[in-house]
Design a protein around this motif. Structure first.
Motif, PDB file in Angstrom:
ATOM      1  N   UNK A 158       5.907   7.484   1.785  1.00  0.00           N
ATOM      2  CA  UNK A 158       6.380   6.091   1.876  1.00  0.00           C
ATOM      3  C   UNK A 158       5.504   5.195   0.994  1.00  0.00           C
ATOM      4  N   UNK A 159       4.204   5.484   0.965  1.00  0.00           N
ATOM      5  CA  UNK A 159       3.310   4.698   0.096  1.00  0.00           C
ATOM      6  C   UNK A 159       3.787   4.781  -1.358  1.00  0.00           C
ATOM      7  N   UNK A 160       4.192   5.973  -1.787  1.00  0.00           N
ATOM      8  CA  UNK A 160       4.666   6.148  -3.168  1.00  0.00           C
ATOM      9  C   UNK A 160       5.974   5.384  -3.382  1.00  0.00           C
ATOM     10  N   UNK A 161       6.830   5.359  -2.350  1.00  0.00           N
ATOM     11  CA  UNK A 161       8.091   4.616  -2.462  1.00  0.00           C
ATOM     12  C   UNK A 161       7.809   3.122  -2.579  1.00  0.00           C
ATOM     13  N   UNK A 162       6.873   2.624  -1.777  1.00  0.00           N
ATOM     14  CA  UNK A 162       6.490   1.203  -1.839  1.00  0.00           C
ATOM     15  C   UNK A 162       5.991   0.878  -3.246  1.00  0.00           C
ATOM     16  N   UNK A 163       5.181   1.744  -3.759  1.00  0.00           N
ATOM     17  CA  UNK A 163       4.581   1.577  -5.097  1.00  0.00           C
ATOM     18  C   UNK A 163       5.660   1.327  -6.160  1.00  0.00           C
ATOM     19  N   UNK A 164       6.793   2.013  -5.993  1.00  0.00           N
ATOM     20  CA  UNK A 164       7.853   1.893  -6.994  1.00  0.00           C
ATOM     21  C   UNK A 164       8.564   0.545  -6.933  1.00  0.00           C
ATOM     22  N   UNK A 165       8.423  -0.173  -5.819  1.00  0.00           N
ATOM     23  CA  UNK A 165       9.136  -1.436  -5.654  1.00  0.00           C
ATOM     24  C   UNK A 165       8.344  -2.660  -6.084  1.00  0.00           C
ATOM     25  N   UNK A 166       7.062  -2.508  -6.353  1.00  0.00           N
ATOM     26  CA  UNK A 166       6.247  -3.692  -6.596  1.00  0.00           C
ATOM     27  C   UNK A 166       5.157  -3.420  -7.628  1.00  0.00           C
ATOM     28  N   UNK A 167       4.783  -4.489  -8.311  1.00  0.00           N
ATOM     29  CA  UNK A 167       3.634  -4.368  -9.215  1.00  0.00           C
ATOM     30  C   UNK A 167       2.346  -4.768  -8.510  1.00  0.00           C
ATOM     31  N   UNK A 168       2.464  -5.271  -7.266  1.00  0.00           N
ATOM     32  CA  UNK A 168       1.268  -5.678  -6.517  1.00  0.00           C
ATOM     33  C   UNK A 168       0.417  -4.459  -6.184  1.00  0.00           C
ATOM     34  N   UNK A 169      -0.904  -4.635  -6.119  1.00  0.00           N
ATOM     35  CA  UNK A 169      -1.737  -3.517  -5.671  1.00  0.00           C
ATOM     36  C   UNK A 169      -1.502  -3.240  -4.183  1.00  0.00           C
ATOM     37  N   UNK A 170      -1.630  -1.972  -3.803  1.00  0.00           N
ATOM     38  CA  UNK A 170      -1.431  -1.578  -2.399  1.00  0.00           C
ATOM     39  C   UNK A 170      -2.744  -1.072  -1.818  1.00  0.00           C
ATOM     40  N   UNK A 171      -2.970  -1.404  -0.556  1.00  0.00           N
ATOM     41  CA  UNK A 171      -4.150  -0.886   0.158  1.00  0.00           C
ATOM     42  C   UNK A 171      -3.657  -0.116   1.383  1.00  0.00           C
ATOM     43  N   UNK A 172      -4.316   1.019   1.660  1.00  0.00           N
ATOM     44  CA  UNK A 172      -3.942   1.820   2.831  1.00  0.00           C
ATOM     45  C   UNK A 172      -5.044   1.713   3.876  1.00  0.00           C
ATOM     46  N   UNK A 173      -4.661   1.264   5.054  1.00  0.00           N
ATOM     47  CA  UNK A 173      -5.568   1.146   6.198  1.00  0.00           C
ATOM     48  C   UNK A 173      -5.389   2.423   7.016  1.00  0.00           C
ATOM     49  N   UNK A 174      -6.382   3.311   6.916  1.00  0.00           N
ATOM     50  CA  UNK A 174      -6.231   4.664   7.462  1.00  0.00           C
ATOM     51  C   UNK A 174      -6.697   4.730   8.916  1.00  0.00           C
ATOM     52  N   UNK A 175      -5.755   4.586   9.824  1.00  0.00           N
ATOM     53  CA  UNK A 175      -6.066   4.717  11.257  1.00  0.00           C
ATOM     54  C   UNK A 175      -5.759   6.144  11.675  1.00  0.00           C
ATOM     55  N   UNK A 176      -6.509   7.066  11.045  1.00  0.00           N
ATOM     56  CA  UNK A 176      -6.254   8.497  11.253  1.00  0.00           C
ATOM     57  C   UNK A 176      -7.581   9.236  11.364  1.00  0.00           C
ATOM     58  N   UNK A 177      -7.576  10.333  12.122  1.00  0.00           N
ATOM     59  CA  UNK A 177      -8.755  11.182  12.195  1.00  0.00           C
ATOM     60  C   UNK A 177      -8.872  11.979  10.890  1.00  0.00           C
ATOM     61  N   UNK A 178     -10.082  12.336  10.543  1.00  0.00           N
ATOM     62  CA  UNK A 178     -10.354  13.101   9.314  1.00  0.00           C
ATOM     63  C   UNK A 178      -9.612  12.507   8.103  1.00  0.00           C
TER      64      UNK A 178
END
Ligand code: DX5
Ligand code: ZN
Length: 229
Positions: free
Chosen positions: A49-69
Motif C-alpha cells: 500500500x505504501x508503494x501504491x500511495x507513492x504512485x499517487x503523490x509527489x509528497x514525501x512519505x513517512x512510515x510510522x512503524x508500530x510493529x515488532x522487529x
C-alpha cells in the motif's frame, strides 16, 4: 507548522483521490501508520500500500512503524519509496544499531515513544536522528483524544533538542485538531500528524486543512505566520 496527514482515517475506497486532495491543499508529508496486531492491537497495511500511495503523490512519505522487529521490513519500505522511517524505542532494544542500519539505507531516521515511556529512553539518541515523534495518544487507533499531559512532554523534548543543538523535527501524533494544534505548536512541535481532523465525513480535505492552518495562525507565538488578510 508542517502537516503530515495520516491516511489511516482516509476513505480507502478512494485513497488516491484523497491523497491528491491533501497534496492540492498544501500539506507537507503523507503519514503511513503501519500496525501489526502485535505491538498494537490493530492491523493496517504494509509496503504494498505504501508503494501504491507513492504512485499517487509527489509528497514525501513517512512510515510510522508500530510493529515488532521493525528492522525486518526496512528494506521493503525503502523499496516502496518511503523517505522517512519512524521506529518505536519500545521495539528496538539495540537502538544505536537500528539507527545505523537506517542511516546506511539512506532514509531519514525518526524515533518515537508511547505516552508513558520515560523521555530518558530517547535522550542519548537525539543527536543521531532527523525526527522525534512524541505520541500524544496511545498508538493503535485513530480518532482518540489528545492526552493533556503530552504538552509538557513536547516542551521537554523541545528543550532536550535545543540543549544538544539538534535541528531535528519535533513531530506530534494523535488527537491533533483545531482545538489542540496551538498547544502542540506553542510547546515547540514543528510537524503535526493529523488523521481524523483531515480525513472525515464532515468537511472536505481542503476545508479541513484550511481550518487547521487558520487555527495554527491563531496560536500565541505566530511570528513566523503570515498575517490573516
Ligand atoms: C495512532 C496513529 C495516528 C493516528 C492519528 O496510532 O499513529 O497517526 O492515526 O489519527 P488522529 O489524528 O485521528 O488521532
Ligand atoms: Zn502515526
Amino acid at each position: 507548522m508542517k502537516l503530515s496527514p495520516s491516511i489511516y482515517t482516509a476513505d480507502f475506497g478512494r485513497l488516491g483521490e484523497q491523497i491528491r486532495e491533501a497534496e492540492a491543499a498544501g500539506v507537507d508529508w503523507i503519514h503511513l501508520d503501519i500496525m501489526d496486531g502485535r505491538f498494537v492491537p490493530n492491523i493496517t497495511f504494509g509496503p504494498l500500500v505504501a508503494a501504491a500511495v507513492r504512485r499517487y503523490t509527489r509528497l514525501p512519505c513517512e512510515a510510522h512503524l508500530m510493529i515488532l522487529e521493525p528492522e525486518r521490513y526496512f528494506a521493503d519500505f525503502k523499496q516502496a519509496g518511503v523517505s522517512r522511517l519512524i521506529v518505536h524505542v519500545e521495539t528496538c532494544p539495540h537502538l544505536y544499531s537500528t539507527i545505523q542500519t537506517l542511516r546506511q539505507m539512506d532514509v531519514q531516521v525518526g524515533i518515537t515513544l508511547n505516552p508513558l515511556t520515560p523521555l530518558c529512553m530517547i535522550e542519548e539518541a537525539l543527536p543521531l536522528v532527523d525526527l522525534v515523534l512524541v505520541m500524544t495518544v496511545e498508538p493503535g487507533f485513530g480518532g482518540q483524544r489528545y492526552i493533556p499531559s503530552s504538552t509538557q512532554r513536547i516542551a521537554a523534548v523541545r528543550q532536550m533538542l535545543d540543549r544538544v543543538g539538534s535541528s531535528a523535527e519535533l513531530e506530534v501524533d494523535g488527537g491533533i485538531n483545531i482545538h489542540t494544534i496551538c498547544d502542540v505548536r506553542d510547546a515547540g512541535a514543528t510537524i503535526a500528524v493529523v488523521g481524523s481532523a483531515v480525513f472525515n465525513d464532515k468537511y472536505s480535505v481542503a476545508e479541513s486543512v484550511n481550518m487547521l492552518r487558520a487555527a495554527a495562525r491563531r496560536c500565541s507565538n505566530e511570528d513566523d505566520q503570515a498575517p490573516l488578510s
